[in-house]
Enzyme design. Sequence first.
Site, PDB file in Angstrom:
ATOM      1  N   ILE A  62       0.832  -1.207   0.000  1.00  0.00           N
ATOM      2  CA  ILE A  62       0.000   0.000   0.000  1.00  0.00           C
ATOM      3  C   ILE A  62       0.865   1.255   0.000  1.00  0.00           C
ATOM      4  CG2 ILE A  62      -1.699   1.325   1.317  1.00  0.00           C
ATOM      5  CD1 ILE A  62      -2.852  -1.312   2.307  1.00  0.00           C
ATOM      6  N   ASP A 106      13.875   3.542   9.745  1.00  0.00           N
ATOM      7  CA  ASP A 106      13.397   2.424  10.542  1.00  0.00           C
ATOM      8  C   ASP A 106      12.604   3.025  11.697  1.00  0.00           C
ATOM      9  OD1 ASP A 106      12.994   0.333  12.317  1.00  0.00           O
ATOM     10  OD2 ASP A 106      15.058  -0.386  12.251  1.00  0.00           O
ATOM     11  N   ASN A 127       2.654   4.388   7.363  1.00  0.00           N
ATOM     12  CA  ASN A 127       2.247   3.162   6.681  1.00  0.00           C
ATOM     13  C   ASN A 127       3.001   1.931   7.176  1.00  0.00           C
ATOM     14  OD1 ASN A 127       1.079   1.608   4.227  1.00  0.00           O
ATOM     15  ND2 ASN A 127       3.301   1.403   3.969  1.00  0.00           N
ATOM     16  N   SER A 157      -6.374   0.061  11.054  1.00  0.00           N
ATOM     17  CA  SER A 157      -7.142  -1.112  10.633  1.00  0.00           C
ATOM     18  C   SER A 157      -8.376  -1.265  11.500  1.00  0.00           C
ATOM     19  CB  SER A 157      -6.285  -2.379  10.755  1.00  0.00           C
ATOM     20  OG  SER A 157      -7.053  -3.533  10.495  1.00  0.00           O
ATOM     21  N   LYS A 173      -3.133  -1.796  16.452  1.00  0.00           N
ATOM     22  CA  LYS A 173      -3.865  -0.883  15.567  1.00  0.00           C
ATOM     23  C   LYS A 173      -4.912  -0.077  16.344  1.00  0.00           C
ATOM     24  CE  LYS A 173      -1.844  -1.479  11.621  1.00  0.00           C
ATOM     25  NZ  LYS A 173      -1.132  -0.363  10.943  1.00  0.00           N
TER      26      LYS A 173
END
Length: 228
Positions: free
Chosen positions: A13, A53, A80, A129, A156
């Site tokens: 994504i 990172d 992301n 999510s 999430k």
Amino acid sequence: MTVTLITGANKGIGFETAKQLLAEGHTVYIGARDVERGEKAAADLGARFVQLDVTDDDSVAGALAAIDSAEGKLDVLVHNAGVLGGETLDGPTALRVFDTNAVGIVRVTEAALPLLRKSSNPTVVTVSSSAGSFWAVTNPDRPEFGLPLALYSASKAAATMLTVQYAKSQPGIKFNAVEPGTTATDMTAAFGIGRSPEESARVVVRLATLDVNGPTGTFSDETGELPW
């Protein structure tokens, strides 16, 4: 020129979001842990690369310093980067999943805030999510109901809450979380489900291209705001 940083953007994504934002005229920085993969992704797209990172403070600081030196501002930040965690439930796995999916948001946001404040339309998008939504995981009609992903779901939920809290504490910057849709990536390959990353990236791009009067503190998918 709109300057955008996307974490974990060498594939999936993130990669497709970068591709679509480049088409919108953004200057896009691909953030990736692996230098070789990140540089290749950036070259393939015509984007720029920074080694990033999200679990390493020095790496995060270096990436934002590089963008500051080159651009002097940051207009859009897309969180992301993420890991699934699998079915293993133990302390080390929990620390790894939360460090990437939740603590990483704090690291990158805090480092980016000085640059975001220099933008005329600062926007932060968290790829979260609905697996982190009480409403979704307790609803037998939702695909999240049967996913055996306790650590991913919990992290999430934390990512969405961080988004809301940042929206409250930083009223001059838009912070929104997004459920991009079930997507076929290397993370979900074991489940054999999902649509193309290109389709899901469109949901992220919508929030990354809000105008100055756009919403903040929301959690939504392509249909609108979601309960959680």
